[in-house]
Enzyme design. Structure first.
Site, short mmCIF file in Angstrom:
data_model
loop_
_atom_site.label_atom_id
_atom_site.label_comp_id
_atom_site.label_asym_id
_atom_site.label_seq_id
_atom_site.Cartn_x
_atom_site.Cartn_y
_atom_site.Cartn_z
N ARG A 87 -42.18 -0.12 12.81
CA ARG A 87 -41.09 -1.06 13.08
C ARG A 87 -41.70 -2.40 13.48
NH1 ARG A 87 -35.68 -1.01 16.96
NH2 ARG A 87 -34.35 -0.98 15.14
N GLN A 100 -40.66 7.63 17.46
CA GLN A 100 -41.21 6.28 17.61
C GLN A 100 -42.30 6.29 18.70
OE1 GLN A 100 -38.97 2.94 19.35
NE2 GLN A 100 -39.50 1.73 17.55
N THR A 133 -33.66 3.91 23.48
CA THR A 133 -34.15 4.38 24.78
C THR A 133 -32.97 4.71 25.69
OG1 THR A 133 -36.23 3.21 24.64
CG2 THR A 133 -35.36 3.56 26.85
N ASN A 136 -40.40 -5.73 19.21
CA ASN A 136 -39.70 -5.94 20.49
C ASN A 136 -40.56 -6.33 21.68
OD1 ASN A 136 -37.46 -5.41 19.03
ND2 ASN A 136 -37.12 -3.34 19.84
N TYR A 161 -43.57 -5.42 22.63
CA TYR A 161 -44.47 -4.44 23.24
C TYR A 161 -45.91 -4.64 22.73
CZ TYR A 161 -40.11 -2.65 25.00
OH TYR A 161 -38.90 -2.56 25.64
N GLY A 220 -28.08 0.98 15.46
CA GLY A 220 -28.43 1.37 16.81
C GLY A 220 -27.21 1.64 17.66
N ARG A 221 -26.62 0.57 18.21
CA ARG A 221 -25.54 0.73 19.18
C ARG A 221 -24.38 1.58 18.68
NH1 ARG A 221 -25.79 -5.61 20.25
NH2 ARG A 221 -26.41 -5.36 18.06
N ASN A 280 -38.14 -9.28 25.08
CA ASN A 280 -39.15 -9.12 26.13
C ASN A 280 -40.05 -10.34 26.28
OD1 ASN A 280 -38.56 -6.52 27.33
ND2 ASN A 280 -39.05 -5.68 25.32
N HIS A 333 -44.34 1.81 16.91
CA HIS A 333 -43.51 0.75 17.49
C HIS A 333 -44.32 -0.55 17.50
CE1 HIS A 333 -40.46 -1.34 19.55
NE2 HIS A 333 -40.14 -0.46 20.47
C1 LIG Z 1 -29.70 1.16 24.68
C2 LIG Z 1 -30.68 0.63 23.69
C3 LIG Z 1 -31.95 1.17 23.63
C4 LIG Z 1 -32.87 0.73 22.66
N1 LIG Z 1 -34.10 1.33 22.59
C5 LIG Z 1 -34.96 1.00 21.59
C6 LIG Z 1 -36.18 1.71 21.41
O1 LIG Z 1 -36.48 2.68 22.10
N2 LIG Z 1 -37.00 1.28 20.42
C7 LIG Z 1 -36.69 0.21 19.60
O2 LIG Z 1 -37.48 -0.13 18.72
N3 LIG Z 1 -35.53 -0.45 19.75
C8 LIG Z 1 -34.65 -0.07 20.70
N4 LIG Z 1 -33.44 -0.70 20.79
C9 LIG Z 1 -33.03 -1.66 19.74
C10 LIG Z 1 -32.23 -0.92 18.68
O3 LIG Z 1 -33.03 0.04 18.00
C11 LIG Z 1 -31.69 -1.90 17.61
O4 LIG Z 1 -32.76 -2.62 17.06
C12 LIG Z 1 -30.67 -2.88 18.18
O5 LIG Z 1 -29.68 -2.20 18.93
C13 LIG Z 1 -30.00 -3.67 17.03
O6 LIG Z 1 -29.36 -2.78 16.12
P1 LIG Z 1 -27.75 -2.58 16.17
O7 LIG Z 1 -27.15 -3.96 15.98
O8 LIG Z 1 -27.42 -1.66 15.01
O9 LIG Z 1 -27.40 -2.02 17.49
C14 LIG Z 1 -32.51 -0.31 21.77
C15 LIG Z 1 -31.23 -0.87 21.85
C16 LIG Z 1 -30.32 -0.41 22.79
C17 LIG Z 1 -28.94 -1.01 22.83
#
Ligand SMILES: Cc1cc2nc3c(=O)[nH]c(=O)nc-3n(C[C@H](O)[C@H](O)[C@H](O)COP(=O)(O)O)c2cc1C
Length: 364
Positions: A228, A100, A27, A179, A181, A317-318, A236, A176
């Site tokens: 997911r 998603q 996001t 997390n 939701y 993700g990050r 949350n 989704h």
């Molecule tokens: C800025 C940001 C936005 C995220 N937005 C979503 C999202 O829209 N949907 C979701 O399922 N997870 C979201 N996440 C979680 C990531 O998809 C991911 O699960 C999390 O960063 C762990 O993976 P990583 O260690 O590779 O970063 C978000 C994480 C971050 C940091």
């Protein structure tokens, strides 16, 4: 250079991937007026199209489903047109992209809801978490419990959104279910104390998530549908007393639906992988199609889990935020750039499309 399973092509249901690296949904709160994704969003995703699969950011299926400011939707004609430009840009670079589909449930604020109403939830239990509205982080609003006769409408919102996503050019959708939701709120007893057919037993709490997934699969095909889940994540402000039983059951039912993939956030989303005991191998064994693993993976862990058969694809993700050429950097074991935390949520090009590639070609 390394010959690593991560860089091998892979067939995900109906979708051909050029490698096993997935961009996790992220996001970024940069939708324009009408919650329409704009040209900058198309550029951002196109920059990251070398991922085998891009999972676009969580996108609400209705106005009621929105929980944060400036997140995109997929329920109006303009939103579909906006996303069409995004998918075209990714496809032009040879990428593949799914959307998603999101309903935040209780993680919302009256200022975002239709007619300023209360956010909806399985039960009237307020989450201990914040949302971002009116350019500030604030406590989420007190939710109201959904009436049982409202649930079919929510299932239909997901079904219609899936149809819209295909119309917008996506290769598939990801429900989704993670997390904290709405769908996870139903699945986890920390947020669901209903006494009807959608609360109480493992089967009842799983019902809405499974009905939504079945409706989406029926609409666009199970081979273009994924979900997911985050069995032990407290994201949350959510809790579950029996995650192994709950998610073993859910995955058995997802297997019966024949969907293309499960995308599992292992541990606390963005936090420790070992926050609670959980046997992810149990989910893996119950599901014959694709298992996408996420959370805290780096090159070493990803390589190990693929070669040990613990996962088919790895979602990052990050790392994708600050490294548009993340795949190329992994391939050459190049150093990774760090995220600027101040530009994650909202804003313009800064911290979005201006992270440089390692080797910027002249004139680009
Ligand atoms: C800025 C940001 C936005 C995220 N937005 C979503 C999202 O829209 N949907 C979701 O399922 N997870 C979201 N996440 C979680 C990531 O998809 C991911 O699960 C999390 O960063 C762990 O993976 P990583 O260690 O590779 O970063 C978000 C994480 C971050 C940091």
């Amino acid at each position: 250079m390394t010959s690593n399973m991560l860089f091998e092509p892979y067939t995900l249901g109906a979708i051909q991937l050029s490698n096993r690296i997935v961009m996790a949904p992220l996001t970024r709160n940069r939708a324009g007026p009408g919650l329409v994704p704009g040209d900058l969003t198309a550029e951002y995703y196109a920059q990251r199209a070398s991922a085998g699969l891009v999972i676009a950011e969580a996108t609400q299926v209705s106005q009621q489903a929105q929980g944060y400011q400036d997140t995109p939707g997929i329920y109006t004609r303009d939103q579909i047109e906006g996303w069409r430009k995004v998918t075209a840009a990714v496809h032009a670079k040879g990428g593949r992209m799914v959307l998603q589909l999101w309903h935040v449930g209780r993680v919302s604020h009256v200022d975002l809801q239709p007619d300023g109403g209360q956010p909806v939830a399985p039960s009237a239990i307020r989450a201990d978490t914040k949302t971002f509205v009116n350019n500030a982080f604030v406590d989420v609003s007190q939710p109201r419990a959904l009436e049982i006769d409202e649930l079919a409408g929510i299932v239909d919102d997901f079904r219609q959104a899936a149809s819209n996503a295909i119309a917008a050019g996506f290769d598939g959708v990801e429900v989704h279910g993670a997390n904290g939701y709405l769908l996870e709120q139903f699945a986890k007893d920390g947020a669901n104390i209903r006494t009807d057919a959608y609360g109480g037993s493992v089967e009842n709490r799983a019902r809405l998530m499974l009905e939504v997934t079945a409706a989406v699969a029926q609409e666009i095909g199970p081979d273009r549908t994924g979900i997911r889940i985050s069995p032990v994540s407290p994201a949350n402000g959510i809790a579950c007393s029996d995650p192994q039983a709950q998610y073993d059951y859910i995955v058995d039912q997802l297997e019966a639906l024949g969907i293309a993939y499960i995308h599992v956030v292992e541990g606390a989303t963005g936090g420790p992988r070992d926050i609670a005991p959980f046997d992810y191998g149990s989910l893996r064994r119950r599901f014959s199609k694709t298992y996408i693993a996420n959370n805290g993976y780096d090159l070493g862990l990803a390589t190990a889990h693929l070669s040990e058969g613990k996962a088919d694809l790895i979602a990052f993700g990050r790392p994708f935020i600050a490294n548009p050429d993340f795949v190329e950097r992994l391939r050459s074991s190049a150093p990774l750039a760090e995220i600027d935390p101040t530009t994650l949520y909202g804003g313009g090009a800064a911290g979005y499309t201006d992270y440089p590639r390692l080797t910027q070609a002249p004139g680009t």
